[in-house]
Design an enzyme around this catalytic site. Structure first.
Site, PDB file in Angstrom:
ATOM      1  N   CYS A 121       0.889  -1.158   0.000  1.00  8.00           N
ATOM      2  CA  CYS A 121       0.000   0.000   0.000  1.00  8.00           C
ATOM      3  C   CYS A 121       0.932   1.214   0.000  1.00  8.00           C
ATOM      4  O   CYS A 121       1.595   1.487   0.996  1.00  8.00           O
ATOM      5  CB  CYS A 121      -0.891   0.015   1.236  1.00  8.00           C
ATOM      6  SG  CYS A 121      -1.761   1.586   1.378  1.00  8.00           S
ATOM      7  N   ASN A 155      11.912  -2.531  -5.906  1.00  5.02           N
ATOM      8  CA  ASN A 155      12.098  -3.428  -7.050  1.00  5.02           C
ATOM      9  C   ASN A 155      10.820  -3.465  -7.865  1.00  5.02           C
ATOM     10  O   ASN A 155       9.755  -3.829  -7.353  1.00  5.02           O
ATOM     11  CB  ASN A 155      12.427  -4.843  -6.580  1.00  5.02           C
ATOM     12  CG  ASN A 155      12.886  -5.735  -7.726  1.00  5.02           C
ATOM     13  OD1 ASN A 155      13.973  -5.527  -8.267  1.00  5.02           O
ATOM     14  ND2 ASN A 155      12.067  -6.684  -8.118  1.00  5.02           N
ATOM     15  N   GLU A 156      10.921  -3.037  -9.112  1.00  9.69           N
ATOM     16  CA  GLU A 156       9.773  -3.114 -10.031  1.00  9.69           C
ATOM     17  C   GLU A 156       8.482  -2.679  -9.335  1.00  9.69           C
ATOM     18  O   GLU A 156       7.538  -3.470  -9.181  1.00  9.69           O
ATOM     19  CB  GLU A 156       9.633  -4.523 -10.597  1.00  9.69           C
ATOM     20  CG  GLU A 156      10.816  -4.930 -11.456  1.00  9.69           C
ATOM     21  CD  GLU A 156      10.641  -6.291 -12.126  1.00  9.69           C
ATOM     22  OE1 GLU A 156       9.792  -7.079 -11.674  1.00  9.69           O
ATOM     23  OE2 GLU A 156      11.367  -6.550 -13.106  1.00  9.69           O
ATOM     24  N   CYS A 161      -3.804  -0.434  -4.440  1.00  9.45           N
ATOM     25  CA  CYS A 161      -4.440  -0.769  -3.171  1.00  9.45           C
ATOM     26  C   CYS A 161      -5.768  -0.022  -3.059  1.00  9.45           C
ATOM     27  O   CYS A 161      -5.878   1.130  -3.490  1.00  9.45           O
ATOM     28  CB  CYS A 161      -3.500  -0.389  -2.032  1.00  9.45           C
ATOM     29  SG  CYS A 161      -4.264  -0.559  -0.411  1.00  9.45           S
ATOM     30  N   CYS A 163      -7.561   0.182  -0.041  1.00  8.33           N
ATOM     31  CA  CYS A 163      -7.888   0.298   1.382  1.00  8.33           C
ATOM     32  C   CYS A 163      -8.547   1.654   1.659  1.00  8.33           C
ATOM     33  O   CYS A 163      -8.516   2.544   0.804  1.00  8.33           O
ATOM     34  CB  CYS A 163      -6.620   0.126   2.229  1.00  8.33           C
ATOM     35  SG  CYS A 163      -5.534   1.561   2.194  1.00  8.33           S
ATOM     36  N   CYS A 166      -6.348   4.636   0.931  1.00 13.98           N
ATOM     37  CA  CYS A 166      -6.166   4.919  -0.499  1.00 13.98           C
ATOM     38  C   CYS A 166      -7.431   5.535  -1.090  1.00 13.98           C
ATOM     39  O   CYS A 166      -7.373   6.439  -1.931  1.00 13.98           O
ATOM     40  CB  CYS A 166      -5.797   3.646  -1.261  1.00 13.98           C
ATOM     41  SG  CYS A 166      -4.085   3.139  -0.970  1.00 13.98           S
ATOM     42  N   GLU A 313      18.324  -5.926 -15.210  1.00 11.26           N
ATOM     43  CA  GLU A 313      18.131  -7.376 -15.134  1.00 11.26           C
ATOM     44  C   GLU A 313      17.900  -7.952 -16.519  1.00 11.26           C
ATOM     45  O   GLU A 313      17.212  -7.344 -17.351  1.00 11.26           O
ATOM     46  CB  GLU A 313      16.886  -7.727 -14.300  1.00 11.26           C
ATOM     47  CG  GLU A 313      16.980  -7.461 -12.830  1.00 11.26           C
ATOM     48  CD  GLU A 313      15.678  -7.879 -12.126  1.00 11.26           C
ATOM     49  OE1 GLU A 313      14.952  -8.739 -12.643  1.00 11.26           O
ATOM     50  OE2 GLU A 313      15.390  -7.293 -11.073  1.00 11.26           O
ATOM     51  N   GLU A 361      12.454 -19.189  -7.086  1.00  9.81           N
ATOM     52  CA  GLU A 361      13.294 -18.908  -8.255  1.00  9.81           C
ATOM     53  C   GLU A 361      14.500 -19.833  -8.367  1.00  9.81           C
ATOM     54  O   GLU A 361      15.479 -19.502  -9.029  1.00  9.81           O
ATOM     55  CB  GLU A 361      13.709 -17.435  -8.225  1.00  9.81           C
ATOM     56  CG  GLU A 361      12.472 -16.544  -8.292  1.00  9.81           C
ATOM     57  CD  GLU A 361      12.749 -15.086  -8.577  1.00  9.81           C
ATOM     58  OE1 GLU A 361      13.587 -14.521  -7.849  1.00  9.81           O
ATOM     59  OE2 GLU A 361      12.135 -14.526  -9.486  1.00  9.81           O
ATOM     60  N   PHE A 363      14.961 -22.437 -10.035  1.00  5.25           N
ATOM     61  CA  PHE A 363      15.294 -22.909 -11.380  1.00  5.25           C
ATOM     62  C   PHE A 363      15.418 -21.779 -12.391  1.00  5.25           C
ATOM     63  O   PHE A 363      15.430 -22.000 -13.597  1.00  5.25           O
ATOM     64  CB  PHE A 363      14.275 -23.956 -11.845  1.00  5.25           C
ATOM     65  CG  PHE A 363      14.309 -25.198 -11.008  1.00  5.25           C
ATOM     66  CD1 PHE A 363      15.504 -25.896 -10.846  1.00  5.25           C
ATOM     67  CD2 PHE A 363      13.175 -25.659 -10.356  1.00  5.25           C
ATOM     68  CE1 PHE A 363      15.563 -27.036 -10.047  1.00  5.25           C
ATOM     69  CE2 PHE A 363      13.219 -26.794  -9.561  1.00  5.25           C
ATOM     70  CZ  PHE A 363      14.417 -27.490  -9.402  1.00  5.25           C
TER      71      PHE A 363
HETATM   72  C1  GAL Z   1      12.102  -9.683 -12.175  1.00  6.81           C
HETATM   73  C2  GAL Z   1      12.350  -9.386 -10.700  1.00  6.81           C
HETATM   74  C3  GAL Z   1      13.478 -10.230 -10.161  1.00  6.81           C
HETATM   75  C4  GAL Z   1      13.300 -11.675 -10.549  1.00  6.81           C
HETATM   76  C5  GAL Z   1      13.167 -11.771 -12.049  1.00  6.81           C
HETATM   77  C6  GAL Z   1      13.012 -13.168 -12.560  1.00  6.81           C
HETATM   78  O1  GAL Z   1      10.872  -9.212 -12.595  1.00  6.81           O
HETATM   79  O2  GAL Z   1      12.684  -8.031 -10.533  1.00  6.81           O
HETATM   80  O3  GAL Z   1      13.547 -10.091  -8.758  1.00  6.81           O
HETATM   81  O4  GAL Z   1      12.165 -12.196  -9.926  1.00  6.81           O
HETATM   82  O5  GAL Z   1      12.047 -11.029 -12.458  1.00  6.81           O
HETATM   83  O6  GAL Z   1      12.995 -13.199 -13.962  1.00  6.81           O
END
Ligand code: GAL
Length: 680
Positions: A121, A155-156, A161, A163, A166, A313, A361, A363
Site C-alpha cells: 500500500c 524493485n519493479e 491498493c 484500502c 487509499c 536485469e 526462483e 530454477f
Molecule cells: C524480475 C524481478 C526479479 C526476478 C526476475 C526473474 O521481474 O525483478 O527479482 O524475480 O524477475 O525473472
C-alpha cells in the site's frame, strides 16, 4: 557533445547483477567462492540487498548490517562496485503482523495476507515510516562506502491498493484536480447512466465489480496510482540521498509496463534502469521480430532522460516464469547484451548471480549454477561477454541523437485501452502499432528516440505517432507547429479521437486541431473480424489491411493509397498533406507491416535520413549508434540465425581489434561488431 556517465567515478560498462549473500550467511565458503567467480566471469558489479529487509532489520528497529558490511567490503576488494537496494519490495513477517495496515486491500475489498513480495500500500503512513527508517539506516551506513555506485529503490514498483486510506487519498486527488463536484461531473461525463456524484464520498476507485463505465474516472485512477507510487518512490529516494547527494538513484522499470506512467517516476530519478526478459524463439523470423521489439523498448529507456541507462536485469540463460522456459541459444546472451549497449545501456546485468537453493526462483537462470563452478556453458558465455565489455570504456556515457522519433504517451494508451469499441477483448495494440513502424527503421539501422508529448519536437525531422488517440488541445497545437515549421509527421488510425480526459472531440476526427493539419476527416471506423482483411492499393503495390479500417475523406490531402475492397473501395486509405513548411501523412488502416515498410522507406529517402553506419544491411542485420561528438560508435549486429552481411562506404575501425573496416563486411549468425570512426 558532452558525455553523461551514470557515475563518473566508475566509467566502465557494468557487468554483474542481482546478488543475494543474505541467503548464504551460513556458507562463508560460497561467499568466498562468489568473489573468485566474479573476477573469472569478468563481472564488476553486484546489485545487493534488494530483498534483504529481514536480514537487515530482524526485529522492529533493530538493525544488523553484518552480512552487508562483509558483502560491500568483499565486492570492493574484488574490484567491483555495488548497486545497493532499499529493501521495500519484500516485507518481513514481523512488519505485517505488527502493522497489518501495511498490507494492501484488493479490488474486492479483501486485505491480502502476508507473503510473496510487493503487495504494497503506497499510501499507508505506517508503511512509509517503516520503509523510511530502514532506508535511512542503510543510507547512513553506506552512503560513503567506496563500493557504492548507485541506489536501487525498491524493485519493479507495481500494484494498486483499495484500502480506506487509499480511497480517501483518491478523493483528495480528485478534489485537487477538479476543485468542484460540478467540474468533476462535467469533466468525466458522469451524467452518463445516471452517475452524477452529489458528494465526494460517493466516489470509489473503479473496479471490475464496481464502476467501470466512466472511462475518464478510470484514467484518473491510473494517474492517482502513478502519483502515489512516484510519491512513495521519492520518499525512498530522499531517505538515501540525504546522506550523499552525489550517489545517483534509480529504480528498475519493466519496459512499456501499462499501469504506471514511467515518465512521471523518471522525473525523480537520476537515471533509468530496465529489466528485460524477451522470449527468444528458435524461429529465425521471430528472433528478428523479438529483437526489434526489444530495441524499441531500449530506445524508450534511453529517451526518458535522453541519457545512458542500465540494463538492470536480464537472464543469462532462461527464466522460470514463461509458459515454456526455453534456454537462450549459445550466442544470444552476448548479442542481446551488446544490443542493449548499442541502444544506450551502460551495463549488462543479470538476474541472478547465483541460483538459490530453495524458493520460487531456484530454477531461474543464473551466472553460477547449483553445480557451483565456472565449468558451465552459461558461465563461459557470460565471461566471454564480460571480456568484450571491458574493451568498451570509450562508449560509457555516450549519447544518441536520432532524427526520427516515435511518440508514445501512457495517458493516451490507457484511454484507448479503457475504451469500448473497435476491437474489444485484448489490448488495443498501441505498442504493437509502434513496433510495426519501428521495424522498417530497425531494418535500415536508423536510430530512433521514443518521445513524450512533453518533449521538444524540434530536433526530429520525422515524428511517427502510432495510434495517438487521446490528444490535448495543447499537444495538437504543438504538432501543428511542428509540421508548419517543416517537420514530417505520420499519424495513424485512431488519431486524436478524444482529449486528454477521454472526452470525444466534436466536429470530426481527428480533433485537437489536427483535421486541418492532416487535411482529412475520419468519418467512420470499420472493425474487421479476425482472419478478415481488406486490400489496399498504392501505385503498383498491394497491401493487406486488418482489424481496423477507417473511412476517411481527403480535405486537401493527396490520396496515396486506396482501399480496393468492401463498400468503401476506391476511398482513401493513406494520405499526404503539405501543411506550412512540412508534411503530414495519415494511414487509416492497420497494416501487416508491408505498407509501413514502403511508406517509411519513401519518407526516409525523401528526407535523406540515413543510418550512421553509412551503408546497406543484409537480412536480420541492424546497426545502432552512440556518439560523444568526436567519435561515433556503431554496433553492427546480425540477429538472424544464418550468416549475413553488410556493406559500408565509410572507413571504420573495429573498436576491439583496431582492424580497418570498409566495403563488404561478413557477419556470422548472431555476430556483433563494434565499429568506430571520427565524426566528420
Ligand atoms: C524480475 C524481478 C526479479 C526476478 C526476475 C526473474 O521481474 O525483478 O527479482 O524475480 O524477475 O525473472
Amino acid at each position: 557533445m558532452e558525455k553523461k556517465p551514470i557515475n563518473p567515478n566508475f566509467p566502465h560498462i557494468l557487468h554483474g547483477g542481482d546478488y543475494n549473500p543474505d541467503q548464504w550467511q551460513d556458507r562463508p565458503d560460497i561467499l568466498r567462492e562468489d568473489m573468485r567467480l566474479m573476477k573469472l566471469a569478468n563481472c564488476n558489479e553486484m546489485s545487493v540487498a534488494i530483498f534483504a529487509w529481514q536480514a537487515l532489520e530482524p526485529e522492529d528497529g533493530v538493525f544488523d548490517f553484518s552480512f552487508l558490511d562483509r558483502a560491500m567490503d568483499d565486492i570492493y576488494a574484488a574490484g567491483g562496485r555495488v548497486i545497493l537496494a532499499t529493501p521495500s519490495a519484500a516485507k518481513p513477517a514481523w512488519l505485517s503482523k505488527k502493522y497489518p495496515e501495511v498490507l494492501p486491500v484488493n479490488e474486492d475489498g479483501v486485505r491480502l495476507s502476508h507473503g510473496n513480495r510487493m503487495k504494497i500500500c503506497f499510501t499507508s503512513p505506517v508503511f512509509r515510516q517503516k520503509v523510511a527508517e530502514v532506508d535511512r539506516a542503510i543510507g547512513e551506513r553506506y552512503a560513503h562506502h567506496p563500493a557504492l555506485y548507485a541506489w536501487h529503490l525498491g524493485n519493479e514498483y507495481s500494484g494498486q491498493c483499495y484500502c480506506p486510506v487509499c480511497r480517501r487519498a483518491f478523493r483528495d486527488y480528485l478534489k485537487e484536480k477538479y476543485g468542484t463536484l460540478d467540474n468533476l461531473n462535467r469533466s468525466i461525463w458522469s451524467a452518463f447512466w445516471s452517475h452524477t456524484f452529489t458528494d465526494w464520498d460517493q466516489i470509489d476507485p473503479p473496479t471490475p465489480n464496481g464502476e467501470g463505465s466512466l472511462h475518464a474516472l478510470s484514467l484518473d485512477w491510473r494517474h492517482f496510482c502513478t502519483r502515489q507510487t512516484a510519491d512513495f518512490m521519492r520518499m525512498e529516494a530522499d531517505s538515501v540521498r540525504e546522506f550523499n547527494p552525489d550517489i545517483p538513484v534509480t529504480t528498475n522499470f519493466m519496459g512499456f509496463y501499462m499501469p504506471l506512467d514511467y515518465r512521471e517516476l523518471a522525473k525523480s530519478l537520476d537515471f533509468i534502469s530496465d529489466d528485460v526478459y524477451p522470449t527468444w524463439r528458435a524461429d529465425e523470423e521471430e528472433d528478428i521480430k523479438t529483437a526489434q521489439c526489444v530495441s524499441l523498448r531500449h530506445d524508450l529507456m534511453r529517451s526518458m532522460k535522453h541519457a545512458p541507462w542500465l540494463l538492470m536485469e536480464s537472464t543469462p540463460s532462461l527464466v522460470n516464469w514463461h509458459k515454456f522456459n526455453k534456454l537462450k541459444r549459445p550466442g544470444v546472451n552476448e548479442l542481446f547484451g551488446l544490443g542493449a549497449v548499442a541502444h544506450g545501456a551502460d551495463s549488462v546485468q543479470y538476474f541472478q548471480w547465483r541460483k538459490s537453493r530453495g524458493g520460487a526462483e531456484k530454477f531461474h537462470g543464473a551466472v553460477v549454477d547449483h553445480e557451483g563452478s565456472e565449468n558451465t556453458r552459461v558461465f563461459r558465455e557470460v565471461s566471454h561477454l564480460g571480456a568484450r565489455l571491458k574493451k568498451l570504456d570509450a562508449v560509457v556515457g555516450t549519447l544518441t541523437r536520432p532524427k526520427v522519433a516515435i511518440l508514445y504517451d501512457w495517458n493516451s494508451n490507457w484511454a484507448i485501452d479503457f475504451s469500448q469499441g473497435f476491437r474489444n477483448g485484448d489490448n488495443k495494440g498501441v505498442v504493437q502499432a509502434a513496433e510495426s513502424y519501428y521495424a522498417p527503421l530497425w531494418n535500415r539501422g536508423i536510430d530512433v528516440e521514443v518521445i513524450s508529448v512533453e518533449d521538444d519536437f524540434s530536433p526530429y525531422a520525422l515524428i511517427i505517432a502510432p495510434m495517438l488517440y487521446a490528444v490535448s488541445a495543447e499537444t495538437g497545437a504543438k504538432l501543428d507547429k511542428y509540421v508548419a515549421d517543416g517537420g514530417t509527421l505520420v499519424g495513424t488510425y485512431t488519431l486524436a479521437m478524444t482529449d486528454e480526459n477521454d472526452l470525444c472531440y466534436l466536429g470530426g476526427f481527428p480533433g485537437a486541431g489536427l483535421r486541418k493539419v492532416f487535411g482529412i476527416w475520419n468519418e467512420e471506423i470499420d472493425t474487421l473480424y479476425p482472419g478478415e482483411s481488406n486490400l489496399v492499393v498504392s501505385g503498383s503495390g498491394e497491401y493487406t489491411a486488418v482489424d481496423h479500417c477507417e473511412i476517411i475523406h481527403a480535405e486537401g490531402a493527396e490520396v496515396i493509397a486506396e482501399y480496393a475492397g468492401d463498400f468503401y473501395a476506391g476511398g482513401p486509405a493513406a494520405t499526404r498533406h503539405s501543411y506550412g513548411k512540412g508534411t503530414a501523412y495519415y494511414v487509416a488502416f492497420r497494416d501487416t507491416g508491408e505498407y509501413a515498410e514502403r511508406l517509411l522507406g519513401d519518407i526516409l529517402d525523401e528526407l535523406e535520413i540515413k543510418s550512421e553506419f553509412a551503408g546497406t544491411l543484409g537480412h536480420g542485420v541492424t546497426a545502432h549508434s552512440r556518439t560523444d561528438g568526436e567519435n561515433v560508435y556503431v554496433f553492427l549486429q546480425n540477429f538472424s540465425q544464418s550468416d549475413s552481411a553488410a556493406s559500408t562506404t565509410a572507413l571504420w575501425s573495429d573498436l576491439e581489434t583496431g582492424e580497418r573496416v570498409t566495403g563488404d563486411i561478413a557477419l556470422k549468425a548472431l555476430e556483433t561488431r563494434i565499429l568506430t570512426r571520427p565524426v566528420k
